[in-house]
Motif scaffolding. Sequence first.
Motif, PDB file in Angstrom:
ATOM      1  N   PHE A 119       0.938  -1.171   0.005  1.00 46.44           N
ATOM      2  CA  PHE A 119       0.158  -0.024   0.078  1.00 46.44           C
ATOM      3  C   PHE A 119       1.034   1.404   0.102  1.00 46.44           C
ATOM      4  O   PHE A 119       0.544   2.293  -0.767  1.00 46.44           O
ATOM      5  CB  PHE A 119      -0.842   0.104   1.274  1.00 46.44           C
ATOM      6  CG  PHE A 119      -1.855   1.348   1.500  1.00 46.44           C
ATOM      7  CD1 PHE A 119      -2.944   1.504   0.626  1.00 46.44           C
ATOM      8  CD2 PHE A 119      -1.278   2.164   2.384  1.00 46.44           C
ATOM      9  CE1 PHE A 119      -3.647   2.541   0.756  1.00 46.44           C
ATOM     10  CE2 PHE A 119      -2.242   3.212   2.584  1.00 46.44           C
ATOM     11  CZ  PHE A 119      -3.337   3.446   1.721  1.00 46.44           C
ATOM     12  N   THR A 120       2.016   1.265   0.587  1.00 51.68           N
ATOM     13  CA  THR A 120       2.651   2.602   0.863  1.00 51.68           C
ATOM     14  C   THR A 120       3.604   2.406  -0.326  1.00 51.68           C
ATOM     15  O   THR A 120       3.784   3.866  -0.807  1.00 51.68           O
ATOM     16  CB  THR A 120       3.602   2.329   2.276  1.00 51.68           C
ATOM     17  OG1 THR A 120       2.805   2.051   3.241  1.00 51.68           O
ATOM     18  CG2 THR A 120       4.667   3.640   2.265  1.00 51.68           C
ATOM     19  N   VAL A 133      -6.869  -1.528   1.061  1.00 49.51           N
ATOM     20  CA  VAL A 133      -7.577  -1.187   2.306  1.00 49.51           C
ATOM     21  C   VAL A 133      -8.786  -2.253   2.754  1.00 49.51           C
ATOM     22  O   VAL A 133      -9.043  -2.551   3.921  1.00 49.51           O
ATOM     23  CB  VAL A 133      -8.310   0.161   2.176  1.00 49.51           C
ATOM     24  CG1 VAL A 133      -9.326   0.668   3.209  1.00 49.51           C
ATOM     25  CG2 VAL A 133      -7.219   1.405   2.006  1.00 49.51           C
ATOM     26  N   ILE A 159      -1.925   5.033   6.683  1.00 50.94           N
ATOM     27  CA  ILE A 159      -2.841   5.492   5.582  1.00 50.94           C
ATOM     28  C   ILE A 159      -3.269   6.631   5.496  1.00 50.94           C
ATOM     29  O   ILE A 159      -3.250   7.517   4.192  1.00 50.94           O
ATOM     30  CB  ILE A 159      -4.316   4.832   6.050  1.00 50.94           C
ATOM     31  CG1 ILE A 159      -4.387   3.283   5.918  1.00 50.94           C
ATOM     32  CG2 ILE A 159      -5.455   5.173   5.203  1.00 50.94           C
ATOM     33  CD1 ILE A 159      -5.589   2.732   6.416  1.00 50.94           C
ATOM     34  N   LYS A 162      -0.161   8.021   3.387  1.00 48.68           N
ATOM     35  CA  LYS A 162      -0.274   7.814   1.785  1.00 48.68           C
ATOM     36  C   LYS A 162      -1.354   8.848   0.953  1.00 48.68           C
ATOM     37  O   LYS A 162      -1.187   9.329   0.144  1.00 48.68           O
ATOM     38  CB  LYS A 162      -1.154   6.348   1.800  1.00 48.68           C
ATOM     39  CG  LYS A 162      -1.328   5.980   0.191  1.00 48.68           C
ATOM     40  CD  LYS A 162      -0.156   5.806  -0.639  1.00 48.68           C
ATOM     41  CE  LYS A 162      -0.094   5.149  -2.015  1.00 48.68           C
ATOM     42  NZ  LYS A 162       1.226   4.982  -2.708  1.00 48.68           N
ATOM     43  N   LYS A 163      -2.583   9.116   2.165  1.00 47.01           N
ATOM     44  CA  LYS A 163      -3.376   9.878   1.612  1.00 47.01           C
ATOM     45  C   LYS A 163      -3.032  11.420   1.544  1.00 47.01           C
ATOM     46  O   LYS A 163      -3.343  12.072   0.522  1.00 47.01           O
ATOM     47  CB  LYS A 163      -4.693   9.997   2.645  1.00 47.01           C
ATOM     48  CG  LYS A 163      -5.759  11.103   2.531  1.00 47.01           C
ATOM     49  CD  LYS A 163      -6.813  10.801   3.647  1.00 47.01           C
ATOM     50  CE  LYS A 163      -8.175  11.638   3.268  1.00 47.01           C
ATOM     51  NZ  LYS A 163      -9.023  11.597   4.411  1.00 47.01           N
ATOM     52  N   TRP A 168      -6.386  10.543  -3.730  1.00 49.24           N
ATOM     53  CA  TRP A 168      -7.320   9.455  -2.531  1.00 49.24           C
ATOM     54  C   TRP A 168      -8.581   9.648  -2.944  1.00 49.24           C
ATOM     55  O   TRP A 168      -9.573  10.398  -2.677  1.00 49.24           O
ATOM     56  CB  TRP A 168      -7.015  10.389  -1.352  1.00 49.24           C
ATOM     57  CG  TRP A 168      -7.657   9.319  -0.206  1.00 49.24           C
ATOM     58  CD1 TRP A 168      -8.683   9.743   0.587  1.00 49.24           C
ATOM     59  CD2 TRP A 168      -7.061   8.093   0.350  1.00 49.24           C
ATOM     60  NE1 TRP A 168      -8.747   8.537   1.414  1.00 49.24           N
ATOM     61  CE2 TRP A 168      -7.943   7.712   1.430  1.00 49.24           C
ATOM     62  CE3 TRP A 168      -5.847   7.644   0.031  1.00 49.24           C
ATOM     63  CZ2 TRP A 168      -7.705   6.524   1.968  1.00 49.24           C
ATOM     64  CZ3 TRP A 168      -5.531   6.422   0.735  1.00 49.24           C
ATOM     65  CH2 TRP A 168      -6.283   5.753   1.627  1.00 49.24           C
ATOM     66  N   TYR A 176     -11.792   2.991   3.661  1.00 51.43           N
ATOM     67  CA  TYR A 176     -10.998   3.539   5.031  1.00 51.43           C
ATOM     68  C   TYR A 176     -11.964   3.425   6.076  1.00 51.43           C
ATOM     69  O   TYR A 176     -11.774   3.232   7.083  1.00 51.43           O
ATOM     70  CB  TYR A 176     -10.281   4.549   4.510  1.00 51.43           C
ATOM     71  CG  TYR A 176      -9.450   5.095   5.822  1.00 51.43           C
ATOM     72  CD1 TYR A 176      -8.493   4.491   6.477  1.00 51.43           C
ATOM     73  CD2 TYR A 176      -9.653   6.472   6.310  1.00 51.43           C
ATOM     74  CE1 TYR A 176      -7.847   4.947   7.439  1.00 51.43           C
ATOM     75  CE2 TYR A 176      -9.110   6.981   7.310  1.00 51.43           C
ATOM     76  CZ  TYR A 176      -8.202   6.444   8.053  1.00 51.43           C
ATOM     77  OH  TYR A 176      -7.628   6.760   9.200  1.00 51.43           O
TER      78      TYR A 176
END
Length: 202
Positions: A119-120, A133, A159, A162-163, A168, A176
């Motif tokens: 995810f990152t 997610v 999270i 990342k957002k 996003w 989320y």
Amino acid sequence: MKVLLSVATSLLLNHSAHGFSVVRNTPLRHERPAMNLEMSRASEDMSSSATTTRRNTLLQLPFLASALVLPTAGHAREPIPTYLEEPTEEFKESERQRMEFRRKQLALKAEFNVVFERFTNQSKTEEELRADVEQLRDLVIKTGGMPLGIKKDDLVKIIRAKKAKGFWPTSVEISYQALIREIAFQQSPNTDKDYGNPMDQR
């Protein structure tokens, strides 16, 4: 004639003065032996008292020593604690369950870390982000909350980082929020669920 009378008077006065001096000083010579005798007697009395005190102390030493060394009757009756030489079967089973639980938690933690890393560093599209997610939500349900070693705050920080990069989409935000609600539900003390966590047993 006057001269002879003057000389005789002078001799008489000198003799009287000498006699008075002898009579006055004589008692002083006799007082010194008496004072020395009294001091000697006082010294002897003090020496005798000190000797008696030392003798009494020495006589009491054996009784004092026995009182310190010998245990009291109540203490002697106290039972000697016994210790188990080998663990009981109940203890062995409890330890086995704890080790099994830790092993499963470490495996779940590894699955979370895999999703966090992807995810990152890898996911960039809307579908990839939403899938990550949603997979995290599935892992929360599988674990019954967060695994040992990972807190909710850790997940939220990853999270949000990342957002903060800008991309996003709305569908990812909805996933989320569903993830956050699921964590709250699983961690709620009012949630009726039984995952057999031996770490919570008392």
